[in-house]
Enzyme design. Structure first.
Site, mmCIF file in Angstrom:
data_model
loop_
_atom_site.group_PDB
_atom_site.id
_atom_site.type_symbol
_atom_site.label_atom_id
_atom_site.label_comp_id
_atom_site.label_asym_id
_atom_site.label_seq_id
_atom_site.Cartn_x
_atom_site.Cartn_y
_atom_site.Cartn_z
ATOM 1 C CG ASN A 214 -73.163 -34.122 -42.277
ATOM 2 O OD1 ASN A 214 -73.905 -34.995 -42.789
ATOM 3 N ND2 ASN A 214 -73.608 -32.499 -41.846
ATOM 4 C CG HIS A 264 -79.517 -32.414 -37.577
ATOM 5 N ND1 HIS A 264 -80.536 -33.374 -38.942
ATOM 6 C CD2 HIS A 264 -78.084 -32.211 -38.535
ATOM 7 C CE1 HIS A 264 -79.940 -33.369 -39.959
ATOM 8 N NE2 HIS A 264 -78.624 -33.095 -39.851
ATOM 9 C CE1 TYR A 273 -76.687 -36.494 -40.735
ATOM 10 C CE2 TYR A 273 -78.362 -37.152 -39.154
ATOM 11 C CZ TYR A 273 -77.933 -36.561 -40.272
ATOM 12 O OH TYR A 273 -78.544 -35.763 -41.090
#
Length: 798
Positions: A214, A264, A273
Site C-alpha cells: 500500500n 496486514h 501484496y
C-alpha cells in the site's frame, strides 16, 4: 482545455540509432509511442526535468520500439481498442453513475470507473488500437474525469466504502490518465484532480498509515502527481516515504530476514501484496533513476537481495505458489498463476536493470527458465498481460544469449510466516501452517469465504510440465474446502469467513515451524482447528523424493468426524486410482474404504505409501462451483472438475488418534509398490504427542520434532525443538536445530555420538563440548525460529 496536437514525435530506428521524427498520428501504426514521449522530452527546446519525467513515465506505462503490426502485439492492441470501444459506447453520464452498471452508490465501483477511463486513454495513445489519435475519444475520457470529479471525487465529498479505492485505486488510475492525456487537460483541471487526491489521502498521512504494498502504491501515485502538477516537493516526498520499505522487519508488515513477507500484520502475502510492492518499486526505481530524485537509500539493497531470498523461492516454473497469495486465490481474474507469476517476472527484470550485472544476468536466466518450463500457461496466452510486459518477456524468451537456469534443488523455511517450500527435480511442495503469530487465512471484503483450512497443514505439490495447472483452472471454487490436501480437520460446518477477519483466527499454539539444512527439513505444527475443538500434532519430513507425514494426539469434540486428507487431486477422466495393485473404478461418485491399504497410486500424479498398513478412504467425484461462491465480487459462471480424494477417517470425536503416510510426487505405480515393499527404507522412531521422528538409513538422516523436552534415540533436548542430523560419507555430520516456538531463550542439545571437533557453528552456540558425545548450548534469543546449523568431524578424540 488545450486542443490535441495534430502531430506527435515518435522514435524510429535509422542505422541502429534512435532519431526523432515528426509523424502524423495516422502514420503511427507500427511503433508503440513510449519512445515518442522520450524523444520529445529530449529534443524539445523547452523541455525540463518534469517533462522528461512525464515522458519517461509514459514510456514505462506503454513501452517502446515494438512492432504493433506483428503478433502477438497486433491482436493485443486490437483487443485494447475493442475493450475501449465497449467502455465508450456504454458510458452514459447521469446523476449517480458514469456507467449505469457501475453506480457510485457501491463504493467498490469507484476505482473501476477510473480504471475504465484509463483503458480508454491507453487506447487513444497506443498505436494499432483502431482508436489511436481519436480526438473524440480523448474528449470522452476528459468528460468522464469531469463527471467523476463533480459527482464523487472532490474535496467536498466524503470517503465511503473501502478506503482503498479512494486512497490507492483511484489515485493510481487518475494520475496515469493525467500523464497520458496531459496535452488534453488544462493545468486547472490537473490541479483540482490533485487537490481531490490530497483531500482523501494527504501526503503527510501516507507514511503514518501505509505499509508494504500500500505504501508503494501511494508513493507511486504521489510521484506521478508531482510530475503532472510540476511539484518538486511531492516528488521528494514520494522518494523519501519509500524508505520504511527497505529495512528488514521482525514483526508486522514487510520483508523479513528469512524471506518471509507479511501484510496486514499476520498474513503471508509474498505473491499478492509483495508482488504489488516490487512492481511499484521496480517502476519507481526506473522512473527516478538518474534524476534529481533518484532513490539512493542504501536500504534498497534489501529489496535486491529479497528477489533471491523471498520471491524466487515461492515461484515454481512460473507459478506463484498459492500458499503466499492470501485471499487473492479467490479471484478469477488471476486464476492460478498467470496474473501473479508474469507480473513478478516483469518486476524482477525491471529491478535487474538497477542491480549489479551479476544479479541481472542471474535473474534473467532464472526468469527465462520459468518462461520455458511453464507448459500449462505460456505467457503469450495470458489474456491479462499488458503489451509492455508481453514485450519484455518476449524479448528475454527470444534472447539466445541468455541460457535458462533450472529450478534449484533446495528447501526454504519461512519461519516468520509459517510457510515452507521444498523443491526437487521435477516437482515442488508448499506447506501452509498457522500459529499464534500467523492467521489461518484472511477473509476481507467478502473474499476467500471458504479459506478456513488453508493454514491447517495444507500440503500442495506441483509437478513439472503440463501438470503445472493442478491448482489453476477454477480449482478453488470447485475443490471441497473441508478436504484440502494435507490438512487435519473436522467435518463441522463453518460459516463463511469465520476465523478470517482482520487479526482473527490465530491460535494459542506457538510450536509451529521446524529446521532445515537447505536440502531436507523437519517441520511441525501444533494444530488447533479453526472454530473447532480439534487439536493435533502434525509433522512433515521433507526428503529427496518424498515427504513423510505423521500425525498424533488427534482429538476433537465437535460431534462430527475428524479426517486427515492424504491428498485431493484434480484429474482427468482417464486418470484412475490403484490401491495395492488393484485398479479402482473410474466412474464419478465412486467411493470405498480400504481397511489395510499398503500403498495407493493416482495415475499421472504420484504415489502414497502407508507404513504398516492403514485404513484409507477414497472418493472420486465431480464438483461444480462458481467463483462467487468464495468471493461475492466474482462471476457466477459454474465450473465442473473431477477430483480424487484420499483420507484417513479418525472417527467422530476422536481421542489421541494417529496417522502416517508417505507422499511420493510423480512416482509411477511400480515405484510406489517397490517403496511400500522396502520395509527397511524408513524407520518411524516415534509418533506421539511428545515426539515425532524418523530415520532414513540411505540418507543417513535422523529428524525429530520434540514437542516437549526429552530424549529419542541418541538425541536429547532440554526444551521444545526441531532437530535434523545428517551424517556424511566424508566423516562429517551436520546438526540443524531450531526453536519453532520462537519463545525460548536457551536450548541444550545432546547427541550421543562420538564427535572429534566442531568445524563450524553460528554465534548462537555459546558452548560446545566434544568427545564421546556432542553437547551444545545455544542462545535462541531473537533467533525467530531460524535453523542453527553446526558441522562437526565425527570420531572420538580431540
Amino acid at each position: 482545455m488545450s486542443s490535441p496536437r495534430a502531430r506527435r514525435t515518435f522514435l524510429r530506428m535509422s542505422g541502429g540509432t534512435a532519431v526523432a521524427a515528426a509523424l502524423p498520428v495516422a502514420a503511427t501504426t507500427t511503433l508503440l509511442p513510449g519512445a515518442a514521449y522520450a524523444a520529445a522530452a529530449a529534443a524539445g527546446a523547452a523541455a525540463d526535468e518534469f517533462d522528461a519525467l512525464r515522458a519517461k513515465w509514459c514510456e514505462i506505462l506503454l513501452g517502446s520500439g515494438i512492432d504493433a503490426s506483428a503478433e502477438p502485439f497486433k491482436a493485443k492492441l486490437a483487443t485494447l481498442g475493442t475493450t475501449a470501444t465497449g467502455y465508450r459506447s456504454t458510458m452514459a453520464p447521469a446523476d449517480g453513475w458514469l456507467w449505469p452498471a457501475l453506480p457510485f452508490s457501491h463504493g467498490n465501483n469507484l476505482s473501476t470507473n477510473y480504471a475504465q477511463l484509463l483503458t480508454m486513454a491507453q487506447a487513444y495513445v497506443q498505436p494499432g488500437t483502431g482508436l489511436t489519435g481519436d480526438a473524440s475519444l480523448a474528449a470522452d475520457v476528459v468528460a468522464g474525469l469531469e463527471h467523476l470529479h463533480t459527482q464523487v471525487y472532490n474535496p467536498s465529498k466524503p470517503l465511503f466504502g473501502n478506503s482503498w479505492h479512494f486512497t490507492i485505486g483511484i489515485p493510481l488510475a487518475l494520475t496515469d490518465i493525467c500523464a497520458l492525456l496531459y496535452d488534453h487537460l488544462s493545468q486547472e483541471q490537473i490541479a483540482k484532480y490533485s487537490a481531490a487526491i490530497s483531500h482523501f489521502i494527504p501526503p503527510s498521512d501516507i507514511p503514518k498509515y501505509a505499509t508494504g504494498a500500500n505504501l508503494t502504491d501511494q508513493c507511486r501515485a504521489l510521484a506521478v502527481r508531482g510530475i503532472v502538477v510540476r511539484d518538486a516537493e511531492l516528488l521528494t516526498q514520494a522518494r523519501d516515504f519509500l524508505s520504511p520499505l527497505f529495512p528488514l522487519v521482525t514483526t508486522g508488515d514487510g520483508l523479513y530476514a528469512d524471506g518471509s513477507f507479511v501484510q496486514h500484520l499476520w498474513v503471508p502475502y509474498t505473491g499478492s501484496y509483495g508482488a504489488v510492492m516490487i512492481s511499484g518499486l521496480s517502476r519507481l526505481l526506473a522512473l527516478l533513476g538518474g534524476t534529481s530524485w533518484a532513490i539512493t537509500d542504501p536500504g534498497v539493497r534489501n529489496i535486491f537481495e529479497g528477489i533471491d531470498r523471498a520471491f524466487a523461492p515461492v515461484i515454481h516454473n512460473g507459478v506463484v505458489l498459492d500458499s503466499v497469495n492470501g485471499r487473492s486465490i479467490s479471484r478469477k481474474g488471476i486464476d492460478g498463476y498467470q496474473g501473479r507469476g508474469h507480473s513478478v517476472m516483469n518486476s524482477i527484470l525491471l529491478i535487474g536493470q538497477g542491480a549489479s550485472a551479476e544479479e541481472n544476468a542471474r535473474w534473467r536466466a532464472m526468469v527465462k527458465g520459468w518462461l520455458q518450463r511453464d507448459a500449462a500457461h505460456p505467457f503469450t496466452d495470458n489474456p491479462g498481460l499488458d503489451v509492455v510486459t508481453l514485450a519484455r518477456l518476449k524479448e528475454l524468451y527470444e534472447d539466445e544469449s541468455v541460457k535458462a537456469s533450472p529450478e534449484p534443488v533446495e528447501h526454504r523455511l519461512f519461519a516468520s510466516m509459517d510457510r515452507a517450500v521444498h523443491r526437487r527435480k521435477g516437482w515442488a511442495a508448499s506447506l501452509s501452517l498457522y500459529s499464534s503469530r500467523i492467521q489461518p487465512y484472511e477473509c476481507l471484503n467478502s473474499e476467500h469465504l471458504h479459506g478456513w483450512h488453508t493454514g491447517s497443514g495444507m500440503l500442495q505439490w506441483y509437478a513439472d510440465g503440463g501438470r503445472n495447472d493442478q491448482y489453476a483452472e477454477a480449482f478453488w471454487p470447485t475443490v471441497d474446502p473441508y478436504r484440502l490436501p494435507g490438512t487435519t480437520v473436522t467435518r463441522k460446518t463453518l460459516a463463511d469467513g469465520v476465523g478470517g477477519g482482520w487479526g482473527s483466527g490465530r491460535s494459542d499454539k506457538a510450536w509451529v515451524g521446524g529446521t532445515t539444512d537447505g536440502e531436507f527439513a523437519a517441520i511441525g505444527q501444533d494444530l488447533k482447528g479453526v472454530d473447532s475443538t480439534l487439536t493435533a500434532k502434525k509433522s512433515w519430513f521433507f526428503l529427496d523424493d518424498s515427504v513423510v507425514c505423521l500425525g498424533a494426539e488427534i482429538t476433537a469434540a465437535d460431534g462430527v468426524a475428524a479426517e486427515t486428507i492424504v491428498d485431493n487431486r484434480k484429474l482427468s477422466a482417464e486418470e484412475t486410482l490403484t490401491v495395492d495393485g488393484r485398479r479402482q473404478p473410474g466412474e464419478q461418485g465412486w467411493t470405498r474404504t480400504f481397511d489395510d491399504a499398503r500403498w495407493a497410486h493416482i495415475e499421472g500424479h504420484g504415489g502414497y505409501v502407508f507404513p504398516g498398513g492403514a485404513k484409507v478412504s477414497a472418493l472420486r467425484e465431480e464438483r461444480t462451483g462458481a467463483w462467487t461462491d468464495i468471493n461475492t465480487g466474482q462471476p457466477d459462471t459454474p465450473y465442473t472438475h473431477r477430483y480424487l480424494t484420499l483420507w484417513a477417517d479418525h472417527g467422530t470425536d476422536p481421542a489421541d488418534t494417529t496417522y502416517s503416510y508417505v507422499l511420493l510426487p510423480r512416482a509411477r505405480a511400480w515405484e510406489t509398490a517397490a517403496r511400500a515393499g522396502h520395509r527397511n527404507w524408513l524407520r518411524i522412531l516415534a509418533n506421539t504427542g511428545d515426539q515425532q521422528g524418523i530415520h532414513v538409513e540411505e540418507l543417513r538422516l535422523t529428524a525429530v520434532n520434540f514437542w516437549t523436552p526429552g530424549r529419542l534415540g541418541n538425541l536429547t533436548v532440554g526444551a521444545p525443538a526441531s532437530v535434523l542430523v545428517r551424517e556424511h560419507r566424508d566423516g562429517t555430520a551436520t546438526i540443524c536445530v531450531s526453536d519453532p516456538t520462537q519463545l525460548g531463550t536457551s536450548l541444550e542439545l545432546l547427541w550421543d555420538r562420538p564427535v572429534r571437533k566442531v568445524l563450524t557453528k553460528p554465534g548462537t552456540v555459546t558452548d560446545a563440548t566434544t568427545g564421546h558425545a556432542l553437547r551444545l548450548t545455544l542462545d535462541m534469543t531473537g533467533a525467530a525460529g531460524a535453523s542453527q546449523k553446526i558441522t562437526v568431524r565425527l570420531g572420538a578424540g580431540t
